[in-house]
Design a protein around this motif. Structure first.
Motif, mmCIF file in Angstrom:
data_model
loop_
_atom_site.group_PDB
_atom_site.id
_atom_site.type_symbol
_atom_site.label_atom_id
_atom_site.label_comp_id
_atom_site.label_asym_id
_atom_site.label_seq_id
_atom_site.Cartn_x
_atom_site.Cartn_y
_atom_site.Cartn_z
ATOM 1 N N ASN A 107 0.830 -1.207 0.000
ATOM 2 C CA ASN A 107 0.000 0.000 0.000
ATOM 3 C C ASN A 107 0.870 1.266 0.000
ATOM 4 O O ASN A 107 0.565 2.241 -0.699
ATOM 5 N N SER A 108 1.962 1.234 0.777
ATOM 6 C CA SER A 108 2.840 2.413 0.812
ATOM 7 C C SER A 108 3.519 2.623 -0.547
ATOM 8 O O SER A 108 3.676 3.755 -1.010
ATOM 9 N N ARG A 156 2.301 1.730 -3.497
ATOM 10 C CA ARG A 156 1.292 2.239 -4.419
ATOM 11 C C ARG A 156 1.043 3.721 -4.195
ATOM 12 O O ARG A 156 0.864 4.497 -5.147
ATOM 13 N N ASP A 157 1.015 4.096 -2.924
ATOM 14 C CA ASP A 157 0.801 5.520 -2.640
ATOM 15 C C ASP A 157 1.911 6.377 -3.244
ATOM 16 O O ASP A 157 1.659 7.424 -3.858
ATOM 17 N N LYS A 158 3.146 5.911 -3.073
ATOM 18 C CA LYS A 158 4.282 6.667 -3.612
ATOM 19 C C LYS A 158 4.244 6.711 -5.136
ATOM 20 O O LYS A 158 4.487 7.754 -5.764
ATOM 21 N N ASP A 184 1.604 6.260 -7.065
ATOM 22 C CA ASP A 184 0.457 7.051 -7.506
ATOM 23 C C ASP A 184 0.799 8.525 -7.502
ATOM 24 O O ASP A 184 0.440 9.280 -8.428
ATOM 25 N N ALA A 185 1.521 8.966 -6.438
ATOM 26 C CA ALA A 185 1.938 10.377 -6.376
ATOM 27 C C ALA A 185 2.908 10.694 -7.514
ATOM 28 O O ALA A 185 2.877 11.787 -8.101
ATOM 29 N N LYS A 244 1.116 10.913 -10.946
ATOM 30 C CA LYS A 244 0.218 12.059 -11.021
ATOM 31 C C LYS A 244 0.973 13.389 -10.979
ATOM 32 O O LYS A 244 0.389 14.463 -11.180
#
Length: 797
Positions: free
Chosen positions: A163-164, A166-168, A170-171, A174
């Motif tokens: 999850n961490s 993916r968050d990175k 995704d940022a 984007k």
């Protein structure tokens, strides 16, 4: 034993049909590999096992049961030290679940010992291990998070790290600074690592490790530097996850290995049960029964049906062999059912020897054959340059070499395919040879010579398959003891052959053939008459059975009617008892009103109370519709004298004779305070030998205290005493009279009146009343332990 008869008698089709009912592939292979039992006791046991499972199927329905092919091999691999996969462990768990379900199915209904008990007792369910495996392993490729606490924790960390990442990412995708270098704004996996698709010409603009290139080379998959460490951590966690999974699999493998050899015994028993279930399901489909098994030679099949013929079209036959005769010659027209008769007899006997129930009446009997030697069908072979006759003779040569005692020989169209005279002579010779060898023989033929041979030879019997010449259709019914006609002339005439041709053909018959044809025609007529007689017997038998059934129904109806009338009588008795109780309550109310009448003296009230009691009691006994208890048989008295002690039989009540019988035979008696008249026939002598029920010896209880009076309980029952404490004099005298009257009617001779010491007024009034009471013989104050001055002991007459 030569198994060539499997195909000839179509036993292979029966076995394949049964194999289709099995659940486990190993069970199907085991069923098809079964050889026939050749010992009568073994055949009986095999049939009893199939019959027992058949009964359980009818009672309990089909058990929950699944295929677990290879589970036994997995257990053996575990025993040898191999690590079982998740798929293999699920197979073992499925087998353990089968063991559990079969054991539960076996005990669903109560039953006596069965021939299959050993198979079900061999099952060793392990519900704990089976549940542990199925809870931990979700599929052959997936283990549950809850398989262990360690695995749960590792996978929780993996999800958090993913999850961490993916968050990175995704940022990153984007971000306006980075997104222009990406082929797509997506995150994907390459070699177990999270990557982003970067345009090839901008590969240096996004820092990180390149893990893959697209097929066109236009895109490179880069693992950004920001997630390299996290991806490495995931790989490390994945390694820990696999190690924990291997540890869990090893633990389960050790538990599975510890099950052997019990698992092997259980697995083999499960396969045997699967085979028996398949045979039982086939029996239900065929409406089959368990036959008797003879230890001698010979069988008797009643209402036997060929199992491969449509049940709506098959005609049951009765066929026997080896008891009164050892050879049966079946004759009749073509397509008349001769071959089916041979196949039915041979197939059903062979089925029984393989443990199958047979589609025949349950009173049928089979025997055990060491060999089934069969020659049925066209044996012509182009490759071997054999004619039909040569093919048959080659087969019969083999049969003659194998025939002997315990052999069933089935020959279809014996002697056909060659010169009729030579063929008939050869057929007779073959039958004689087979009989000398001790074989049982069934043969079909058209030859008149063989029919004559069967008529003239002891131990050889003709049988015929009936044919309806009007409809030109066979009836497929078998008549034993009567040879059949080929009916060639009649059939030809029905089909349009000119009459003159038929008559000319008859002239070409020899005198012996014509004479035989005439005899057979007479036999046909006798057969028809016999059949009509049998039909009449069956009709009369049916009527007799119907009348018996009708009589049984009438008997049951009368029993039900009697039970209903008895219940009605009981209900009437209950109503009468309720009525008597209501009137008793009314009497009690009237006596209480009398007790409160201050205008009358105590003695007057007592006298009036006795009068009321006597009046109402006589009224109750005078009711004609009272339902009395059933009177046991007794010997009525023929004469009585005044003062005799007698028993009123209807009431089972002791009484004293007050007068001699009058003209109508009525005798006045007194039972306690009650005087009534009963017929002399309703009196019996008292049973002088009737013993009082013995009372158990018990420790003497401590005296109880009542109103300051010590009352001894250990020597008298509650029915021998009355508590008058707290009553007025009038109430006490009334209760005393009722108590004394009841005691006299019960035959008591000693009672206790508890009145207490107090002022002595109640005691004095009671003593004064007792002196005038006609049923009191004497009275005294209680002694020590009886209540002393607080109790009066009364002796009754």
């Amino acid at each position: 034993m030569d198994n060539a008869y499997y195909k000839t008698l179509e036993l292979d089709k029966i076995r394949n049909r049964a194999a289709g009912f099995t659940v486990c592939k190993e069970a199907a292979a085991r069923l098809l590999a079964q050889q026939p039992w050749t010992d009568p006791d073994e055949v009986r046991f095999a049939l009893s096992q199939t019959d027992a499972i058949n009964s359980l199927l009818l009672k309990n329905g089909s058990p929950r049961f699944g295929g677990v092919e290879g589970a036994d091999k997995a257990v053996q691999r575990a025993v040898k030290g191999g690590l079982l996969s998740m798929g293999e462990l699920l197979l073992v768990a499925g087998a353990l679940r089968n063991f559990q379900n079969l054991s539960q199915w076996y005990t669903m209904t109560e039953h006596d010992m069965l021939p299959v008990d050993d198979l079900f007792y061999a099952l060793s369910p392990q519900p704990g291990l089976e549940k542990a495996i199925t809870d931990a392993i979700l599929s052959p490729e997936e283990m549950a998070d809850t398989a262990s606490h360690t695995l749960f924790d590792i996978r929780r960390k993996i999800r958090a790290t993913e999850n961490s990442i993916r968050d990175k990412l995704d940022a990153l995708v984007k971000s306006s600074a980075t997104s222009k270098y990406l082929q797509e704004a997506v995150v994907s996996l390459r070699n177990g690592r999270f990557v982003v698709p970067v345009k090839a010409e901008h590969r240096g603009e996004v820092g990180g490790v390149i893990h893959d290139v697209s097929s066109t080379g236009a895109t490179v998959f880069v693992e950004p530097t920001a997630v390299v460490e996290a991806n490495a951590k995931i790989l490390q966690l994945r390694s820990q996850e696999q190690a924990e999974i291997d540890r869990i699999l090893a633990a389960f493998t050790d538990q599975v290995a510890a099950l052997d050899p019990l698992f092997s015994y259980s697995y083999s028993a499960m396969l045997d049960i699967d085979v028996l279930l398949a045979k039982a399901r086939l029996a239900l489909e065929q409406k089959a029964w368990c036959p008797h098994v003879s230890s001698g030679r010979g069988f008797s099949l009643l209402k036997a049906r060929h199992p491969l013929i449509d049940p709506a079209k098959v005609v049951p036959i009765d066929v026997s062999l080896g008891q009164e005769y050892d050879t049966l010659v079946v004759t009749g027209p073509n397509t008349g059912g001769k071959t089916v008769t041979l196949k039915t007899a041979g197939l059903l006997c062979a089925m029984a020897q393989h443990g199958y129930l047979i589609p025949a009446h349950e009173n049928s009997t089979v025997c055990v054959f060491q060999e089934y030697l069969v020659d049925i069908g066209d044996e012509q072979s182009i490759e071997q340059s054999l004619s039909t006759f040569s093919g048959h003779m080659k087969k019969i040569t083999n049969i003659l070499g194998l025939a002997g005692p315990g052999t069933l020989v089935l020959l279809d169209e014996l002697g056909a395919g060659t010169d009729p005279a030579e063929g008939a002579a050869l057929a007779v010779s073959i039958i004689e040879r087979l009989r000398k060898l001790g074989a049982l023989v069934m043969a079909t033929t058209h030859y008149a010579e063989i029919k004559v041979f069967a008529l003239e030879t002891p131990g050889v019997v003709n049988a015929s398959c009936e044919f309806d010449v009007d409809s030109l259709r066979p009836t497929y019914k078998l008549s034993v003891g009567v040879p059949g006609k080929s009916n060639a002339f009649l059939i030809s005439e029905k089909l349009g052959i000119p009459a003159e041709v038929i008559e000319a053909a008859k002239k070409h018959l020899s005198s012996d053939d014509r004479r035989l044809d005439s005899v057979l025609a007479q036999l046909d007529n006798l057969k028809l008459q016999l059949k009509a007689g049998q039909d009449e017997i069956e009709r009369l038998k049916y009527e007799a059975e119907h009348q018996l059934e009708s009589a049984q129904k009438k008997k049951e109806a009368l029993i039900r009617q009697g039970e209903q009338e008895l219940e009605a009588a009981r209900e009437k008795a209950r109503q009468m008892a309720q009525q008597v109780q209501s009137e008793a309550y009314a009497l009690t109310d009237e006596l209480r009103k009398l007790q409160k009448d201050e205008k009358m003296s105590a003695s007057q009230r007592a006298a009036r109370a006795r009068e009321i009691a006597k009046r109402d009691t006589e009224k109750l006994f005078g009711k004609t519709d009272v339902v009395h208890n059933v009177v046991r048989e007794f010997v009525p008295l023929k004469s009585v004298k005044i003062g005799d002690e007698v028993v009123i039989a209807e009431l089972d009540q002791t009484a004293t004779v007050m007068s001699l019988p009058d003209k109508s035979g009525m005798v006045e008696v007194r039972a306690g305070i009650l005087k009534t008249k009963v017929p002399l026939s309703g009196l019996k002598a008292p049973d002088k030998f009737k013993k009082a029920p013995s009372k158990p010896v018990s420790a003497r209880p401590a005296p109880a205290r009542k109103g300051g009076v010590t009352v001894e309980r250990g020597q008298r029952s509650a029915s021998m005493e009355i508590n008058l404490l707290g009553m007025t004099v009038d109430e006490a005298l009334m209760e005393t009279d009722q108590f004394l009257d009841h005691a006299v009617m019960n035959g008591q001779t000693m009672v206790y009146l508890i009145h207490g010491k107090g002022t002595g007024a109640l005691r004095t009034a009671i003593h004064e009343h007792l002196r005038r009471h006609k049923n009191v013989k004497s009275f005294r104050l209680g002694r020590y332990g009886e209540g002393e001055a607080g109790v009066t002991v009364v002796e009754l007459k």
